[in-house]
Design a protein around this motif. Structure first.
Motif, PDB file in Angstrom:
ATOM      1  N   GLU A 176      30.034  57.887  68.450  1.00 29.86           N
ATOM      2  CA  GLU A 176      30.437  58.273  67.093  1.00 29.86           C
ATOM      3  C   GLU A 176      30.242  57.124  66.111  1.00 29.86           C
ATOM      4  OE1 GLU A 176      31.213  61.329  66.098  1.00 29.86           O
ATOM      5  OE2 GLU A 176      30.707  61.885  68.152  1.00 29.86           O
ATOM      6  N   ALA A 177      30.408  55.903  66.589  1.00 24.97           N
ATOM      7  CA  ALA A 177      30.186  54.740  65.729  1.00 24.97           C
ATOM      8  C   ALA A 177      28.714  54.384  65.635  1.00 24.97           C
ATOM      9  CB  ALA A 177      30.982  53.544  66.247  1.00 24.97           C
ATOM     10  N   ASN A 178      27.918  54.877  66.581  1.00 24.48           N
ATOM     11  CA  ASN A 178      26.476  54.649  66.581  1.00 24.48           C
ATOM     12  C   ASN A 178      25.784  55.838  65.903  1.00 24.48           C
ATOM     13  OD1 ASN A 178      24.320  52.830  67.508  1.00 24.48           O
ATOM     14  ND2 ASN A 178      23.681  54.553  68.775  1.00 24.48           N
ATOM     15  N   GLY A 219      24.677  48.705  55.396  1.00 27.80           N
ATOM     16  CA  GLY A 219      23.965  49.962  55.282  1.00 27.80           C
ATOM     17  C   GLY A 219      24.034  50.833  56.517  1.00 27.80           C
ATOM     18  N   THR A 220      24.696  50.350  57.550  1.00 32.10           N
ATOM     19  CA  THR A 220      24.914  51.112  58.773  1.00 32.10           C
ATOM     20  C   THR A 220      26.405  51.427  58.890  1.00 32.10           C
ATOM     21  OG1 THR A 220      25.008  48.988  59.932  1.00 32.10           O
ATOM     22  CG2 THR A 220      22.930  50.203  60.044  1.00 32.10           C
ATOM     23  N   THR A 221      26.761  52.344  59.777  1.00 32.97           N
ATOM     24  CA  THR A 221      28.168  52.722  59.906  1.00 32.97           C
ATOM     25  C   THR A 221      29.032  51.533  60.279  1.00 32.97           C
ATOM     26  OG1 THR A 221      27.657  55.014  60.411  1.00 32.97           O
ATOM     27  CG2 THR A 221      29.760  54.194  61.219  1.00 32.97           C
ATOM     28  N   VAL A 222      28.506  50.639  61.103  1.00 34.86           N
ATOM     29  CA  VAL A 222      29.227  49.434  61.515  1.00 34.86           C
ATOM     30  C   VAL A 222      28.413  48.205  61.138  1.00 34.86           C
ATOM     31  CG1 VAL A 222      29.945  48.069  63.515  1.00 34.86           C
ATOM     32  CG2 VAL A 222      30.533  50.490  63.389  1.00 34.86           C
ATOM     33  N   THR A 223      29.057  47.259  60.462  1.00 33.39           N
ATOM     34  CA  THR A 223      28.443  45.968  60.153  1.00 33.39           C
ATOM     35  C   THR A 223      29.369  44.862  60.628  1.00 33.39           C
ATOM     36  OG1 THR A 223      27.337  46.817  58.178  1.00 33.39           O
ATOM     37  CG2 THR A 223      27.567  44.437  58.355  1.00 33.39           C
ATOM     38  N   LEU A 224      28.832  43.924  61.376  1.00 35.09           N
ATOM     39  CA  LEU A 224      29.604  42.782  61.869  1.00 35.09           C
ATOM     40  C   LEU A 224      29.275  41.542  61.041  1.00 35.09           C
ATOM     41  CD1 LEU A 224      29.027  43.392  65.664  1.00 35.09           C
ATOM     42  CD2 LEU A 224      31.151  43.806  64.404  1.00 35.09           C
ATOM     43  N   SER A 270      34.300  39.824  61.707  1.00 35.54           N
ATOM     44  CA  SER A 270      34.743  40.970  60.917  1.00 35.54           C
ATOM     45  C   SER A 270      33.911  42.200  61.252  1.00 35.54           C
ATOM     46  CB  SER A 270      34.627  40.673  59.421  1.00 35.54           C
ATOM     47  OG  SER A 270      33.273  40.686  59.005  1.00 35.54           O
ATOM     48  N   LEU A 271      34.494  43.352  60.976  1.00 33.69           N
ATOM     49  CA  LEU A 271      33.788  44.625  61.131  1.00 33.69           C
ATOM     50  C   LEU A 271      34.073  45.473  59.904  1.00 33.69           C
ATOM     51  CD1 LEU A 271      33.486  46.880  64.267  1.00 33.69           C
ATOM     52  CD2 LEU A 271      34.120  47.878  62.067  1.00 33.69           C
ATOM     53  N   THR A 272      33.019  45.851  59.207  1.00 38.51           N
ATOM     54  CA  THR A 272      33.112  46.785  58.097  1.00 38.51           C
ATOM     55  C   THR A 272      32.556  48.121  58.559  1.00 38.51           C
ATOM     56  OG1 THR A 272      32.899  45.046  56.430  1.00 38.51           O
ATOM     57  CG2 THR A 272      32.362  47.295  55.740  1.00 38.51           C
ATOM     58  N   PHE A 273      33.316  49.204  58.332  1.00 37.56           N
ATOM     59  CA  PHE A 273      32.830  50.500  58.771  1.00 37.56           C
ATOM     60  C   PHE A 273      32.835  51.502  57.625  1.00 37.56           C
ATOM     61  CE2 PHE A 273      37.402  50.823  59.423  1.00 37.56           C
ATOM     62  CZ  PHE A 273      37.718  52.136  59.112  1.00 37.56           C
ATOM     63  N   ASP A 274      31.978  52.501  57.748  1.00 38.96           N
ATOM     64  CA  ASP A 274      31.869  53.562  56.765  1.00 38.96           C
ATOM     65  C   ASP A 274      32.879  54.644  57.123  1.00 38.96           C
ATOM     66  OD1 ASP A 274      31.167  55.547  54.988  1.00 38.96           O
ATOM     67  OD2 ASP A 274      29.010  55.340  55.293  1.00 38.96           O
ATOM     68  N   ASP A 323      36.817  56.905  61.741  1.00 37.56           N
ATOM     69  CA  ASP A 323      38.136  56.519  61.254  1.00 37.56           C
ATOM     70  C   ASP A 323      38.522  55.144  61.795  1.00 37.56           C
ATOM     71  OD1 ASP A 323      38.573  58.859  59.774  1.00 37.56           O
ATOM     72  OD2 ASP A 323      39.200  59.938  61.572  1.00 37.56           O
ATOM     73  N   GLY A 324      39.662  54.644  61.299  1.00 35.08           N
ATOM     74  CA  GLY A 324      40.071  53.290  61.618  1.00 35.08           C
ATOM     75  C   GLY A 324      40.340  53.043  63.088  1.00 35.08           C
ATOM     76  N   ALA A 325      40.886  54.028  63.788  1.00 28.82           N
ATOM     77  CA  ALA A 325      41.200  53.824  65.204  1.00 28.82           C
ATOM     78  C   ALA A 325      39.934  53.575  66.014  1.00 28.82           C
ATOM     79  CB  ALA A 325      41.948  55.038  65.754  1.00 28.82           C
ATOM     80  N   GLU A 326      38.895  54.368  65.734  1.00 27.55           N
ATOM     81  CA  GLU A 326      37.617  54.173  66.438  1.00 27.55           C
ATOM     82  C   GLU A 326      37.031  52.808  66.129  1.00 27.55           C
ATOM     83  OE1 GLU A 326      34.227  55.717  68.750  1.00 27.55           O
ATOM     84  OE2 GLU A 326      36.046  56.799  68.228  1.00 27.55           O
ATOM     85  N   ALA A 327      37.026  52.439  64.851  1.00 28.17           N
ATOM     86  CA  ALA A 327      36.476  51.147  64.452  1.00 28.17           C
ATOM     87  C   ALA A 327      37.265  49.997  65.071  1.00 28.17           C
ATOM     88  CB  ALA A 327      36.474  51.032  62.929  1.00 28.17           C
TER      89      ALA A 327
END
Length: 250
Positions: free
Chosen positions: A70-72, A192-197, A222-226, A231-235
């Motif tokens: 889901e994060a990918n 620009g992706t769902t997950v950025t480190l 750090s992790l920035t997510f869309d 949602d936050g729990a997955e991230a």
């Protein structure tokens, strides 16, 4: 005051920032006990091999994203949004380079990370680092974009970046950006992706171990997510598992 046209060497960055306006960012951060990571890099160096912090982060994150499909994933559209979940993991890694005499941010995409070793990741990064952006095939699309008229270049960028099926090859399925070679402890970025480190520097800091305070190397991550995609729990699980993987490096 003086005015001048926007530098064509950086137009891809401007196009990218236009492309991610719909992104809904949420930022998380953690601290990684980098004792094992520092030791692993030292052993690699003694054996004549280079293993950068970025390579370790990319490799660790790829394994985690493969377990979190889901994060990918990526999203497209507003009125009738679509989600694409990818069966491959690829990382977009930012690069600080000089392009036609101007310092710019470029990027490389490392494909098929679900099958790649740490050595494979490092080999890709080393190969790209040795290339000249003004002439190498790796950066030919950026040079071609620069040569086009502004409107045509923008339309072509939007077309390529907006196609869900092209995302793994064009933008990666997750992003890694690092300022750890400077005195930056930590930062957040939208790749620009769902997950950025975002990778900061490794610095000695006080750490609690077995009820005592000791000094140990610590990496700020750090992790920035869309939030449109996950949602936050997955991230939070993704970031925690990446932290655990980096602390268990051998």
């Amino acid at each position: 005051m003086s005015r001048r046209p926007f530098p064509t060497q950086r137009r891809h960055t401007l196009f990218f920032l236009d492309q991610i306006r719909d992104f809904a960012p949420v930022h998380l951060d953690t601290e990684v006990d980098a004792t094992a990571l520092v030791a692993a890099r030292r052993r690699a160096k003694e054996a004549g091999a280079r293993r950068s912090v970025v390579a370790h982060v990319v490799h660790a994150a790829a394994g985690v994203l493969a377990r979190h499909p889901e994060a990918n994933s990526a999203i497209q559209g507003r009125l009738e949004p679509e989600l694409a979940t990818y069966d491959t993991v690829s990382a977009k890694v930012t690069l600080d380079r000089v392009f036609d005499g101007r310092r710019v941010v470029l990027a490389t995409v490392i494909p098929e990370l679900e099958r790649a070793s740490l050595a494979d990741v490092q080999a890709h990064l080393d190969r790209v680092a040795a290339q000249d952006p003004d002439s190498s095939p790796e950066f030919a699309p950026i040079r071609a974009l620069r040569a086009l008229p502004w409107r045509e270049a923008l339309d072509r960028f939007r077309s390529a970046a907006g196609q869900l099926e092209l995302r793994p090859a064009v933008t990666g399925t997750f992003s890694v950006t690092s300022l750890g070679h400077t005195a930056v402890d930590g930062f957040h970025s939208v790749g620009g992706t769902t997950v950025t480190l975002g990778v900061g520097r490794i610095a000695d800091r006080p750490v609690a171990r077995d009820g005592a305070v000791v000094v140990a190397p610590v990496l700020r991550l750090s992790l920035t997510f869309d939030h449109r995609v996950i949602d936050g729990a997955e991230a939070a699980e993704v970031l925690t598992e990446i932290k655990d993987a980096l602390e268990a490096v051998r």
